[in-house]
Write a protein that holds these residues in place. Structure first.
Motif, PDB file in Angstrom:
ATOM      1  N   ILE B 207       0.844  -1.193   0.000  1.00  0.00           N
ATOM      2  CA  ILE B 207       0.000   0.000   0.000  1.00  0.00           C
ATOM      3  C   ILE B 207       0.881   1.244   0.000  1.00  0.00           C
ATOM      4  CG2 ILE B 207      -1.620   1.335   1.414  1.00  0.00           C
ATOM      5  CD1 ILE B 207      -2.969  -1.318   2.149  1.00  0.00           C
ATOM      6  N   THR B 208       1.925   1.197   0.825  1.00  0.00           N
ATOM      7  CA  THR B 208       2.884   2.311   0.835  1.00  0.00           C
ATOM      8  C   THR B 208       3.505   2.502  -0.553  1.00  0.00           C
ATOM      9  OG1 THR B 208       3.421   1.870   3.141  1.00  0.00           O
ATOM     10  CG2 THR B 208       5.002   3.180   1.897  1.00  0.00           C
ATOM     11  N   ALA B 209       3.876   1.403  -1.187  1.00  0.00           N
ATOM     12  CA  ALA B 209       4.513   1.485  -2.509  1.00  0.00           C
ATOM     13  C   ALA B 209       3.567   2.101  -3.536  1.00  0.00           C
ATOM     14  CB  ALA B 209       4.969   0.097  -2.950  1.00  0.00           C
ATOM     15  N   LEU B 210       2.302   1.692  -3.501  1.00  0.00           N
ATOM     16  CA  LEU B 210       1.334   2.264  -4.448  1.00  0.00           C
ATOM     17  C   LEU B 210       1.170   3.767  -4.189  1.00  0.00           C
ATOM     18  CD1 LEU B 210      -1.486  -0.470  -4.604  1.00  0.00           C
ATOM     19  CD2 LEU B 210       0.223   0.043  -6.338  1.00  0.00           C
ATOM     20  N   ARG B 211       1.201   4.145  -2.904  1.00  0.00           N
ATOM     21  CA  ARG B 211       1.103   5.570  -2.577  1.00  0.00           C
ATOM     22  C   ARG B 211       2.314   6.320  -3.115  1.00  0.00           C
ATOM     23  NH1 ARG B 211       3.036   7.096   1.953  1.00  0.00           N
ATOM     24  NH2 ARG B 211       2.239   5.321   3.141  1.00  0.00           N
ATOM     25  N   LYS B 212       3.517   5.783  -2.884  1.00  0.00           N
ATOM     26  CA  LYS B 212       4.738   6.448  -3.351  1.00  0.00           C
ATOM     27  C   LYS B 212       4.763   6.564  -4.871  1.00  0.00           C
ATOM     28  CE  LYS B 212       7.664   5.791   0.636  1.00  0.00           C
ATOM     29  NZ  LYS B 212       8.630   4.943   1.343  1.00  0.00           N
ATOM     30  N   GLY B 214       2.167   7.170  -6.573  1.00  0.00           N
ATOM     31  CA  GLY B 214       1.112   8.091  -6.983  1.00  0.00           C
ATOM     32  C   GLY B 214      -0.163   7.420  -7.483  1.00  0.00           C
ATOM     33  N   LEU B 215      -0.280   6.111  -7.244  1.00  0.00           N
ATOM     34  CA  LEU B 215      -1.473   5.412  -7.735  1.00  0.00           C
ATOM     35  C   LEU B 215      -2.644   5.523  -6.769  1.00  0.00           C
ATOM     36  CD1 LEU B 215       0.520   2.452  -9.153  1.00  0.00           C
ATOM     37  CD2 LEU B 215      -1.088   3.808 -10.492  1.00  0.00           C
ATOM     38  N   ILE B 216      -2.323   5.737  -5.493  1.00  0.00           N
ATOM     39  CA  ILE B 216      -3.372   5.957  -4.501  1.00  0.00           C
ATOM     40  C   ILE B 216      -2.905   7.031  -3.515  1.00  0.00           C
ATOM     41  CG2 ILE B 216      -4.259   3.587  -4.605  1.00  0.00           C
ATOM     42  CD1 ILE B 216      -2.732   2.991  -2.031  1.00  0.00           C
ATOM     43  N   GLU B 217      -3.863   7.623  -2.789  1.00  0.00           N
ATOM     44  CA  GLU B 217      -3.535   8.469  -1.645  1.00  0.00           C
ATOM     45  C   GLU B 217      -4.220   7.869  -0.436  1.00  0.00           C
ATOM     46  OE1 GLU B 217      -4.610  12.534  -2.670  1.00  0.00           O
ATOM     47  OE2 GLU B 217      -3.900  12.141  -4.710  1.00  0.00           O
ATOM     48  N   THR B 218      -3.632   8.099   0.742  1.00  0.00           N
ATOM     49  CA  THR B 218      -4.189   7.480   1.948  1.00  0.00           C
ATOM     50  C   THR B 218      -4.447   8.521   3.031  1.00  0.00           C
ATOM     51  OG1 THR B 218      -1.954   7.016   2.720  1.00  0.00           O
ATOM     52  CG2 THR B 218      -3.056   5.269   1.520  1.00  0.00           C
ATOM     53  N   PRO B 219      -5.592   9.212   2.925  1.00  0.00           N
ATOM     54  CA  PRO B 219      -5.970  10.219   3.935  1.00  0.00           C
ATOM     55  C   PRO B 219      -5.951   9.634   5.347  1.00  0.00           C
ATOM     56  CG  PRO B 219      -7.644  10.049   2.193  1.00  0.00           C
ATOM     57  CD  PRO B 219      -6.622   8.999   1.912  1.00  0.00           C
ATOM     58  N   SER B 220      -6.361   8.397   5.477  1.00  0.00           N
ATOM     59  CA  SER B 220      -6.218   7.678   6.749  1.00  0.00           C
ATOM     60  C   SER B 220      -5.974   6.222   6.395  1.00  0.00           C
ATOM     61  CB  SER B 220      -7.476   7.824   7.602  1.00  0.00           C
ATOM     62  OG  SER B 220      -8.424   6.841   7.238  1.00  0.00           O
ATOM     63  N   ALA B 221      -5.643   5.416   7.396  1.00  0.00           N
ATOM     64  CA  ALA B 221      -5.317   4.015   7.114  1.00  0.00           C
ATOM     65  C   ALA B 221      -6.502   3.295   6.476  1.00  0.00           C
ATOM     66  CB  ALA B 221      -4.898   3.301   8.401  1.00  0.00           C
ATOM     67  N   ARG B 222      -7.700   3.723   6.806  1.00  0.00           N
ATOM     68  CA  ARG B 222      -8.881   3.041   6.296  1.00  0.00           C
ATOM     69  C   ARG B 222      -9.512   3.728   5.077  1.00  0.00           C
ATOM     70  NH1 ARG B 222     -11.788  -1.273   8.922  1.00  0.00           N
ATOM     71  NH2 ARG B 222     -10.422  -2.082  10.555  1.00  0.00           N
ATOM     72  N   ASP B 223      -8.919   4.831   4.642  1.00  0.00           N
ATOM     73  CA  ASP B 223      -9.492   5.538   3.488  1.00  0.00           C
ATOM     74  C   ASP B 223      -8.479   5.625   2.365  1.00  0.00           C
ATOM     75  OD1 ASP B 223     -12.269   6.567   4.254  1.00  0.00           O
ATOM     76  OD2 ASP B 223     -11.046   7.038   6.025  1.00  0.00           O
ATOM     77  N   ILE B 224      -8.966   5.319   1.190  1.00  0.00           N
ATOM     78  CA  ILE B 224      -8.110   5.315   0.009  1.00  0.00           C
ATOM     79  C   ILE B 224      -8.717   6.241  -1.032  1.00  0.00           C
ATOM     80  CG2 ILE B 224      -7.181   3.895  -1.871  1.00  0.00           C
ATOM     81  CD1 ILE B 224      -6.044   2.821   0.590  1.00  0.00           C
ATOM     82  N   LEU B 225      -7.863   7.087  -1.600  1.00  0.00           N
ATOM     83  CA  LEU B 225      -8.304   7.898  -2.730  1.00  0.00           C
ATOM     84  C   LEU B 225      -7.554   7.425  -3.969  1.00  0.00           C
ATOM     85  CD1 LEU B 225      -9.982  10.398  -3.681  1.00  0.00           C
ATOM     86  CD2 LEU B 225      -7.859  11.701  -3.429  1.00  0.00           C
ATOM     87  N   ILE B 226      -8.305   7.080  -4.981  1.00  0.00           N
ATOM     88  CA  ILE B 226      -7.710   6.617  -6.236  1.00  0.00           C
ATOM     89  C   ILE B 226      -7.819   7.762  -7.241  1.00  0.00           C
ATOM     90  CG2 ILE B 226      -7.796   4.855  -8.043  1.00  0.00           C
ATOM     91  CD1 ILE B 226      -9.398   3.103  -6.078  1.00  0.00           C
ATOM     92  N   PRO B 227      -6.699   8.444  -7.534  1.00  0.00           N
ATOM     93  CA  PRO B 227      -6.775   9.596  -8.439  1.00  0.00           C
ATOM     94  C   PRO B 227      -7.235   9.179  -9.840  1.00  0.00           C
ATOM     95  CG  PRO B 227      -4.642   9.508  -7.322  1.00  0.00           C
ATOM     96  CD  PRO B 227      -5.332   8.210  -7.054  1.00  0.00           C
TER      97      PRO B 227
END
Lengths: 246, 246
Positions: B207-212, B214-227
């Motif tokens: 999950i961290t790798a996907l965030r780094k 730029g494929l997802i953002e993680t406003p909180s551990a339980r919330d995912i934003l998919i740009p």
DNA sequence: CGGTTCATTGAGCCACATCAAGAAGTGTGG
DNA sequence: CCACACTTCTTGATGTGGCTCAATGAACCG
């Protein structure tokens, strides 16, 4: 290529009491007899392709087929092993979701899709049996997820052999296998690997390892002798009841 | 512990057109209304246990539950994610094959097992709908086998997020998701790991790798934003049609 | 504000994949 | 019946993705 198999009477059918027709009475059977046809294909035949039209609902009468999907880059996963009485196709859908390939000579008993949908709608015995079989398949698919997701290569191989032995003894109407069991593998090493989510090399090595540990003997590459079904079951991670894992 | 939820009219039910009752007419619905009851349980509640009696057939109305099996040594595999309109229990069987656990507050609409079996037998609309839903579940379970058997950890996570987004948009009656999508994870990292056949650490790292990336953002551990839903879909190994993987 | 649970991150290792080479069958044509 | 090609299976050497072990950080809660 495709043999035109003569239509046999349902009464003489080897899967008469296991397939989707299992609960039909003689009157219902008469309707099926009129609508059915047989088809026999040699090993390696592609019976259906993922995403392609599938205009029949078929049941395996003899032989063995795999149900699989292939990713674009060639990785393949077999999602089901189809043996006599298992069905191919989905009522209400005109295309196949998976590739279906005969791994031995396969004979199917089949119905034109529309015809079969009508039979399901109008024949409660067929509808009920189809539901029951589908629920069983669902359980089997979910059980397999545990194998794929959580088992080691060795456990996967052992589980596969155990489940094959179970299905073989079930189809010949015996009680659960025990003691020494001999087994013919319908699948190549590659097909086994695709079924278990392994590579062909790991599959081969684990079979060798089980042999070296005395859990199986291998008279030929395609034949397995299990000296003690119970011991192999333990290797497969069987805990309590010995209930079928697939 | 267990809330006694007041019985609502089926007409006002959020899953009226998705559950096993979807095809029922008003007369059939009246029968269901008489037989049904609701039950609401807090997160973490065990709703059923593998091998234990299960005396109801339940449908999730709101909330989320997992269907899983645990090996003796503690390895767990989740074999299904139950969302509103999914059912729990198997007609014709008195015990559960899996553990079912509420991961959020869950409300189910349920029938006593015998009663439901009678309803299935006597109500073609219910039998047909149940068959259709079970066939869908079977496809989903088989699709998941591909994920478990052949995908990398990164692809597993991406596929999981994509499938969650699809189910969320499907349940709110939209077309397939596209562009930016936000998502609430019903599952903890551990539950996600159990679903994907991974460890909690690998899940977190990917999950961290996907965030780094730029494929997802993680406003909180339980919330995912998919740009970009499309870009994440590619990461999930979506080839052609974008058809639901689960 | 300590205790508890859940998530993240790091370091090292191991099971399985990958790459590569034989060995054993199996079929075909001479 | 053998020579040759071809496919399938086995075995070895090496690499690596994900697991294991361990610590730290963040959120929640009494």
């Amino acid at each position: 290529m495709v043999k035109l198999t003569p239509v046999t009477a349902c009464d003489a059918c080897p899967i008469r009491h296991n397939a989707v027709c299992a609960d039909c009475d003689s009157q219902e059977l008469a309707m099926l007899e009129k609508a059915k046809s047989y088809r026999t294909v040699p090993p390696g035949t592609q019976i259906a392709a993922a995403g392609q039209p599938l205009e029949h609902f078929s049941t395996i009468v003899t032989g063995c087929a795999t149900l699989s999907r292939t990713l674009e880059d060639g990785r393949r996963q077999t999602v089901g092993l189809l043996l006599p009485s298992d069905y191919i196709g989905r009522p209400g859908r005109a295309t196949s979701g998976y590739d279906v390939e005969a791994v031995s000579e396969v004979t199917v008993c089949r119905f034109e899709r529309r015809t079969f949908e009508r039979l399901v709608r109008d024949t409660p015995h067929i509808a009920a049996r189809l539901l029951s079989m589908t629920l069983d398949e669902l359980d089997a698919a979910r059980d397999w997820a545990v194998v794929l997701g959580r088992m080691t290569a060795r456990e996967k191989i052992a589980t596969f052999l155990v489940s094959l032995a179970r299905r073989a003894s079930a189809s010949s109407g015996e009680a659960g296998p025990s003691g020494a069991v001999s087994l013919h593998l319908p699948l190549s090493r590659e097909a086994i690997a695709d079924h278990l989510g392994l590579t062909i090399e790991t599959t081969s090595r684990q079979i060798t390892a089980l042999r070296k540990d005395g859990l199986i003997e291998t008279p030929s590459a395609r034949d397995i002798l299990i000296p003690s079904f119970e011991r192999l079951s333990l290797e497969a991670g069987e805990d309590d009841d010995g209930g079928p894992i697939v």
